[in-house]
Design a protein around this motif. Structure first.
Motif, PDB file in Angstrom:
ATOM      1  N   MET A  75       1.955   5.105   4.939  1.00  0.00           N
ATOM      2  CA  MET A  75       1.249   6.385   5.297  1.00  0.00           C
ATOM      3  C   MET A  75       2.849   6.634   5.384  1.00  0.00           C
ATOM      4  SD  MET A  75      -2.011   6.983   4.729  1.00  0.00           S
ATOM      5  CE  MET A  75      -2.127   8.353   6.294  1.00  0.00           C
ATOM      6  N   ALA A  76       3.252   6.035   6.109  1.00  0.00           N
ATOM      7  CA  ALA A  76       4.778   6.722   6.842  1.00  0.00           C
ATOM      8  C   ALA A  76       5.636   6.858   6.153  1.00  0.00           C
ATOM      9  CB  ALA A  76       5.903   5.016   7.667  1.00  0.00           C
ATOM     10  N   ASP A  77       5.594   7.119   4.150  1.00  0.00           N
ATOM     11  CA  ASP A  77       6.472   7.361   3.440  1.00  0.00           C
ATOM     12  C   ASP A  77       5.469   8.897   3.214  1.00  0.00           C
ATOM     13  OD1 ASP A  77       8.088   5.243   3.309  1.00  0.00           O
ATOM     14  OD2 ASP A  77       6.595   4.141   1.583  1.00  0.00           O
ATOM     15  N   GLU A  78       4.242   8.776   3.413  1.00  0.00           N
ATOM     16  CA  GLU A  78       3.666  10.538   3.371  1.00  0.00           C
ATOM     17  C   GLU A  78       3.315  11.132   4.789  1.00  0.00           C
ATOM     18  OE1 GLU A  78       2.537  11.300   0.223  1.00  0.00           O
ATOM     19  OE2 GLU A  78       2.716   9.331  -0.685  1.00  0.00           O
ATOM     20  N   GLY A  79       4.404  10.463   5.688  1.00  0.00           N
ATOM     21  CA  GLY A  79       4.399  11.403   7.006  1.00  0.00           C
ATOM     22  C   GLY A  79       3.750  10.719   7.969  1.00  0.00           C
ATOM     23  N   PHE A  80       2.658  10.297   8.074  1.00  0.00           N
ATOM     24  CA  PHE A  80       1.869  10.087   9.400  1.00  0.00           C
ATOM     25  C   PHE A  80       1.935   8.353   9.908  1.00  0.00           C
ATOM     26  CE2 PHE A  80      -0.035  12.629   5.908  1.00  0.00           C
ATOM     27  CZ  PHE A  80      -0.738  13.435   6.343  1.00  0.00           C
ATOM     28  N   ASP A  81       1.975   8.909  10.887  1.00  0.00           N
ATOM     29  CA  ASP A  81       1.655   7.131  11.112  1.00  0.00           C
ATOM     30  C   ASP A  81       0.597   6.774  11.618  1.00  0.00           C
ATOM     31  OD1 ASP A  81       4.278   8.117  13.062  1.00  0.00           O
ATOM     32  OD2 ASP A  81       2.695   9.062  15.070  1.00  0.00           O
ATOM     33  N   TYR A  82       0.742   4.729  10.863  1.00  0.00           N
ATOM     34  CA  TYR A  82      -0.951   4.624  10.792  1.00  0.00           C
ATOM     35  C   TYR A  82      -0.634   2.976  11.456  1.00  0.00           C
ATOM     36  CZ  TYR A  82      -4.037   1.613   8.299  1.00  0.00           C
ATOM     37  OH  TYR A  82      -5.551   0.895   8.517  1.00  0.00           O
ATOM     38  N   THR A  83      -1.417   2.641  12.990  1.00  0.00           N
ATOM     39  CA  THR A  83      -0.963   1.386  13.461  1.00  0.00           C
ATOM     40  C   THR A  83      -1.741   0.729  13.023  1.00  0.00           C
ATOM     41  OG1 THR A  83      -0.997   3.303  15.166  1.00  0.00           O
ATOM     42  CG2 THR A  83      -1.216   0.248  15.728  1.00  0.00           C
ATOM     43  N   PRO A  84      -1.348  -0.127  12.192  1.00  0.00           N
ATOM     44  CA  PRO A  84      -2.134  -1.488  11.811  1.00  0.00           C
ATOM     45  C   PRO A  84      -3.650  -1.940  12.616  1.00  0.00           C
ATOM     46  CG  PRO A  84       0.290  -2.056  11.384  1.00  0.00           C
ATOM     47  CD  PRO A  84      -0.098  -1.027  12.596  1.00  0.00           C
ATOM     48  N   ARG A  85      -4.620  -1.895  11.766  1.00  0.00           N
ATOM     49  CA  ARG A  85      -5.605  -2.389  12.572  1.00  0.00           C
ATOM     50  C   ARG A  85      -5.878  -4.032  13.160  1.00  0.00           C
ATOM     51  NH1 ARG A  85     -10.936  -0.240   9.279  1.00  0.00           N
ATOM     52  NH2 ARG A  85      -9.097  -0.933   7.804  1.00  0.00           N
ATOM     53  N   PRO A  86      -6.563  -4.608  13.880  1.00  0.00           N
ATOM     54  CA  PRO A  86      -6.684  -5.743  14.291  1.00  0.00           C
ATOM     55  C   PRO A  86      -6.700  -6.702  13.365  1.00  0.00           C
ATOM     56  CG  PRO A  86      -7.508  -4.761  15.467  1.00  0.00           C
ATOM     57  CD  PRO A  86      -6.784  -3.873  14.907  1.00  0.00           C
TER      58      PRO A  86
END
Length: 352
Positions: A75-86
């Protein structure tokens, strides 16, 4: 499954020793699948599997964490932030180390219908929240659409050809078109499977696997196993369950009825009218509808059938007696197909 029936064997030299000595275990001992004359081949192909339930759970958690990390990177490569879910270190599951024991069977039967309605221990029933929720809510509609496409892939275009005669949707899943999540799932869960699949699809080994299937089928038709099944069937009839031919038919009896209730529930639920956002925690439309259709009664019947099945199998020492016959056929198979086994291990074994 082929993996289960092809309880593979290992180094050919070890196999020859096992056959020459007249089998993997004494006829007076309690046999298990680990005593199979093919077990060494299985170890050579897939490695020794002496993992405990805790090992499997740890592996599952590690895989989920790895998946979340891959999704975040993609997702970072696609330009978005994504916080891994616990990822929970442990989750409540019906299946455990005692699966199939007398005590487990008395409580859960076969584990078919008893999976519904199980209470999660309080220490495991932690509230879960999506760490990406605030980030998503702050997006515009166009940003949210772009985010969802990056995560899951572009929306599917469905036409009449995607529906079968029974009204169910049928399409070929392509992980490359399933966004970051599809790519992560493929890397974590499917890459090793593809390597194993190459073995089953090798044209040079097709006749070998067909021969093993025939050997297994011949073993099941052996008069000794037919007699065992008849004795088990009579025992089950004495317990009040008639018309069952073998142990799998007892399982199928419950599974088929469970599938019927599940399908009927799916047809009855008005999915479009459900207010998902305001649905109380723990509410399961499937379970509630299935309970109305007789799930509780089926759950009670499952436990009774499974307990009777367990009792009859123990009385007849059925599993060990069946394996005694099956292993005789496996020994003959090993003797007759030694060259193919050597080829199989050399090409697809752990040391290949």
């Amino acid at each position: 499954m082929k993996h289960r029936r092809f309880l593979a064997a290992g180094a050919p030299a070890l196999l020859l020793i096992a056959t020459a000595c007249g089998g993997a275990a004494s006829s007076e001992s309690e046999l298990t699948w680990e005593d199979s004359p093919m077990s060494e081949v299985y170890a050579s192909l897939f490695g020794d599997d002496d993992r405990t339930q805790e090992d499997y759970e740890r592996e599952s958690v590690d895989q989920e964490r790895r998946l979340e990390e891959l999704v975040a990177s993609c997702m970072a490569d696609e330009g978005f932030d994504y916080t891994p879910r616990p990822v929970d270190n442990g989750s409540f599951a019906v299946v455990d180390d005692d699966w199939g024991s007398e005590e487990w069977t008395q409580q859960y039967g076969y584990g078919i219908t008893t999976q519904y309605g199980m209470e999660i221990p309080e220490e495991e029933a932690e509230q879960w929240s999506d760490p990406n929720e605030a980030y998503l809510e702050a997006m515009s509609d166009s940003e949210r659409i772009a985010y969802e496409e990056a995560m899951w892939g572009p929306p599917m275009e469905i036409d009449e050809a995607d529906w079968d005669e029974e009204g169910d949707m049928s399409f070929d899943y392509d992980w490359e078109s399933a966004g970051c999540y599809g790519a992560a799932q493929h890397e974590v869960y499917e890459s090793g499977f593809e390597e194993d699949q190459a073995m089953w699809e090798d044209p040079a080994l097709e006749e070998f696997f067909e021969a093993y299937d025939r050997a297994y089928q011949e073993a099941e038709r052996d008069p000794r196993i037919v007699e065992l099944n008849g004795e088990w069937s009579q025992c089950m009839e004495d317990e009040g369950f008639s018309g069952l031919t073998d142990t799998s038919s007892a399982w199928d009896l419950i599974q088929d009825e469970s599938d019927r209730i599940y399908t009927e529930a799916e047809e009855l639920i008005d999915w479009e009218s459900i207010d998902w956002e305001n649905l109380p925690d723990g509410t399961d439309p499937y379970q509630e509808t299935m309970e109305d259709l007789g799930l509780a009664e089926l759950r009670e019947r499952e436990i009774k059938v499974a307990v009777a099945d367990y009792s009859c199998q123990q009385e007849l020492n059925l599993e060990s007696e069946r394996l005694k016959v099956i292993f005789e056929y496996e020994e003959t198979f090993v003797e007759d197909h030694q060259s193919e086994i050597e080829q199989l291990v050399a090409t697809f074994g752990q040391d290949a």
